[in-house]
Design an enzyme around this catalytic site. Structure first.
Site, PDB file in Angstrom:
ATOM      1  N   ARG A 249       0.840  -1.200   0.000  1.00  0.00           N
ATOM      2  CA  ARG A 249       0.000   0.000   0.000  1.00  0.00           C
ATOM      3  C   ARG A 249       0.877   1.252   0.000  1.00  0.00           C
ATOM      4  NH1 ARG A 249      -2.498  -3.639   3.531  1.00  0.00           N
ATOM      5  NH2 ARG A 249      -4.559  -4.320   2.836  1.00  0.00           N
ATOM      6  N   LYS A 276      -3.045  -2.080   7.663  1.00  0.00           N
ATOM      7  CA  LYS A 276      -4.484  -1.842   7.652  1.00  0.00           C
ATOM      8  C   LYS A 276      -5.218  -2.914   8.446  1.00  0.00           C
ATOM      9  CE  LYS A 276      -8.370  -1.305   4.444  1.00  0.00           C
ATOM     10  NZ  LYS A 276      -8.773  -1.260   3.015  1.00  0.00           N
ATOM     11  N   HIS A 340      -1.854   3.415  -5.901  1.00  0.00           N
ATOM     12  CA  HIS A 340      -2.467   2.168  -5.422  1.00  0.00           C
ATOM     13  C   HIS A 340      -2.588   1.150  -6.542  1.00  0.00           C
ATOM     14  CE1 HIS A 340      -5.212  -0.358  -3.045  1.00  0.00           C
ATOM     15  NE2 HIS A 340      -4.820   0.347  -2.004  1.00  0.00           N
ATOM     16  N   ARG A 343      -0.723  -2.387  -6.978  1.00  0.00           N
ATOM     17  CA  ARG A 343      -1.230  -3.598  -6.336  1.00  0.00           C
ATOM     18  C   ARG A 343      -2.127  -4.386  -7.300  1.00  0.00           C
ATOM     19  NH1 ARG A 343      -0.897  -3.982  -1.018  1.00  0.00           N
ATOM     20  NH2 ARG A 343      -3.050  -4.631  -0.581  1.00  0.00           N
ATOM     21  N   HIS A 367      -3.763  -9.017   2.293  1.00  0.00           N
ATOM     22  CA  HIS A 367      -5.202  -9.130   2.449  1.00  0.00           C
ATOM     23  C   HIS A 367      -5.498 -10.199   3.495  1.00  0.00           C
ATOM     24  CE1 HIS A 367      -6.012  -7.417  -1.841  1.00  0.00           C
ATOM     25  NE2 HIS A 367      -5.761  -6.482  -0.955  1.00  0.00           N
ATOM     26  N   TYR A 377      -4.227 -16.852   8.437  1.00  0.00           N
ATOM     27  CA  TYR A 377      -2.860 -17.356   8.324  1.00  0.00           C
ATOM     28  C   TYR A 377      -1.905 -16.399   9.021  1.00  0.00           C
ATOM     29  CZ  TYR A 377      -4.447 -20.603   4.701  1.00  0.00           C
ATOM     30  OH  TYR A 377      -5.076 -21.608   4.008  1.00  0.00           O
TER      31      TYR A 377
END
Length: 419
Positions: A249, A276, A340, A343, A367, A377
Site C-alpha cells: 500500500r 491496515k 495504489h 497492487r 489481504h 494465516y
C-alpha cells in the site's frame, strides 16, 4: 425627608458612596437584599433568605459590575423560586455544576477520548487522516460546543459546508467520524441520543472509488521504462522503482524504515501498527529490491525512514509523492495509473501471466486470508513460496522493461498454478 419609620431608601447613590471601614459591614436594601462592603473597598450583593427553616445566603455579583437594578432583579427571581417551594441556592449550584460539566465535556474533549481509544486499532496513516479531518473540518465549528448541545442540524450544516467546496469523499468520511464520536458520547452517558444517527442521505452519493491500474503487460513495461528515466530526486526515483516490485500500500511504501529491513533474511518486516489489518506482515525482498535499497542506503541510511522528506529529514515523504511522480512522468493518476494501482497490476499479472496461486498473491498483498476453518494465516505462511514468487515477479518486470525497449514483449513460463 426619610420614609415612615426613619429608614432611608437604598439608591444607586447609596451603593456608590458606601466607604470601606476597618471591618466588613452591610447596608440593607430590602426583602433580604443587602450590599456587603469589605475593608479593601470591594462591594458584594448578597441575599439572605430562609428555606426549610434554615437561613441561607445567595451572592448576586459584585458592584458596580452588577447594578442595583440587576441585583434586585436577581433577588426577585430567587423569591419567585421560593414561592414555588424551590431553593434558589440549590438551583444555582445545579446550574454551576452543569456549566462546569459542559466545559469539561465539549465535543473536542469527547472526540479526544474517542481518538485515544481507537488509535491502537488503526494504522498510523489512518490515525493521521482522522486527526487532520477533525482539526481542519470539524473542530473549528464544533470543538468548543458542549457535546450535549450538539444537534443534528449542526452536523448537517457542517457536512454541507464540506460538500459545498466539492470535497464529497471528505464529507462522507466526516459523517462516519461524527457518528462514531456521538455514539461514543451516548455510550458514555454524555448524551441521551446520538444526533448523528439521522444523517443518512444528507450528502450527495459519492462516486465509486476508481483506482486506475495498468494491467496490460506491454503498457506496464512502458511504465517501468518511464520510471527508470525519472528525472526527479534519487529518493523518489528509488521509491517509484520499488513500488511495482513490492506492490504494498502507498502509505506503507512511503513510511518504510531502515530498521524494518532484515538484510540477512532479505525481508521487509512491517509491524502491525502500520498495517491496515493490524497484523504483522513480511515482504520478501528480491535481488532487484535489495539492489535498490543498497544503492539508497548511503544517502538515507542514517535517517529513520528509507524515503525521507526533503525538508523535514526525520519524517517520510508525503502521501502524495508517488502520484505526483507518476504525473510528472505523464500518467493521469485518475484515469491511467495511480499509486495504489501497482497492487492491482501485480495481482492481475501474477495470476494471469505468471500463474501463481491466488492464495499466495493475496497473502503477499496483506489481504485477510483464512484457511478452511476460518483461521487467519500467520505472517510467515507460505513464506518460501512467496519468496520464490517475489523473485520471479521481479525477473518478469525486468523482461517487461526489456520488451518495452525493444517494443516486443517477451513471454516466459515463470510458474504454474498449484492445485
Amino acid at each position: 425627608m426619610p420614609p415612615p419609620g426613619g429608614r432611608v431608601a437604598f439608591t444607586a447613590t447609596t451603593a456608590k458612596n458606601a466607604k470601606p471601614k476597618e471591618k466588613i459591614y452591610r447596608l440593607a436594601v430590602e426583602n433580604g437584599l443587602y450590599l456587603e462592603i469589605h475593608p479593601t473597598g470591594s462591594k458584594y450583593w448578597r441575599h439572605k433568605y430562609r428555606f426549610a427553616g434554615k437561613e441561607k445566603r445567595l451572592s448576586h455579583g459584585v458592584y458596580p459590575e452588577v447594578t442595583l437594578a440587576e441585583a434586585r432583579d436577581a433577588r426577585d427571581d430567587a423569591r419567585r423560586l421560593l414561592r414555588q417551594g424551590i431553593d434558589p441556592g440549590r438551583v444555582r449550584r445545579s446550574r454551576k455544576a452543569k456549566e462546569e460539566w459542559e466545559a469539561d465535556n465539549t465535543f473536542k474533549s469527547v472526540a479526544g477520548e474517542w481518538l485515544k481509544k481507537q488509535r491502537p486499532t488503526w494504522a498510523e496513516s489512518t490515525a493521521k487522516k482522522r486527526e487532520n479531518l477533525l482539526r481542519n473540518d470539524i473542530y473549528p465549528w464544533l470543538g468548543s460546543t458542549p457535546i450535549n448541545h450538539v444537534e443534528t442540524s449542526d452536523l448537517i450544516s457542517l457536512l454541507q459546508r464540506i460538500e459545498d467546496r466539492g470535497a464529497i469523499e471528505t464529507a462522507h468520511n466526516a459523517r462516519q467520524v461524527l457518528n462514531q464520536i456521538c455514539r461514543y458520547a451516548k455510550q458514555t452517558r454524555r448524551v441521551d441520543a446520538n444526533p448523528a444517527s439521522d444523517l443518512q442521505g444528507v450528502l450527495s452519493p459519492k462516486g465509486t472509488q476508481h483506482r486506475p491500474a495498468i494491467v496490460d503487460p506491454a503498457a506496464f513495461g512502458k511504465l517501468l521504462l518511464a520510471i527508470e528515466g525519472y528525472e526527479g530526486s534519487h529518493v523518489v526515483r528509488c521509491l517509484l522503482r520499488l513500488c511495482p516490485i513490492l506492490f504494498q500500500r502507498p502509505g506503507e511504501m512511503i513510511s518504510m524504515e531502515w530498521e524494518e529491513i532484515d538484510w540477512k533474511a532479505s525481508t521487509w518486516n512491517l509491524p502491525a501498527s502500520k498495517m491496515k489489518m493490524r497484523q504483522e506482515h513480511v515482504v520478501p525482498l528480491s535481488l532487484q529490491a535489495i539492489a535498490i535499497l543498497r544503492d539508497l542506503e548511503p544517502l538515507t541510511g542514517r535517517l529513520p525512514y528509507v524515503f525521507p522528506n526533503a525538508r523535514r529529514r526525520r519524517e517520510h515523504v508525503s502521501p502524495a509523492t508517488i502520484n505526483s511522480a507518476l504525473q510528472k512522468l505523464g500518467y493521469d493518476t485518475k484515469s491511467q495509473h495511480c499509486a495504489h494501482g501497482f497492487r492491482a497490476s501485480a495481482r492481475t499479472m501474477m495470476d494471469e501471466q505468471l500463474g501463481f496461486r491466488l492464495e499466495w498473491i493475496e497473502h503477499q498483498l496483506a489481504h485477510q486470508v483464512r484457511d478452511s476453518l476460518g483461521r487467519a494465516y500467520n505472517r510467515t505462511k507460505h513464506l518460501p513460496q512467496r519468496t520464490e514468487m517475489m523473485q520471479k515477479w521481479a525477473d518478469y518486470l525486468d523482461l517487461l522493461k526489456q520488451g518495452a525497449r525493444q517494443e516486443n514483449i517477451l513471454v516466459g513460463d515463470f510458474g504454474q498454478k498449484s492445485v
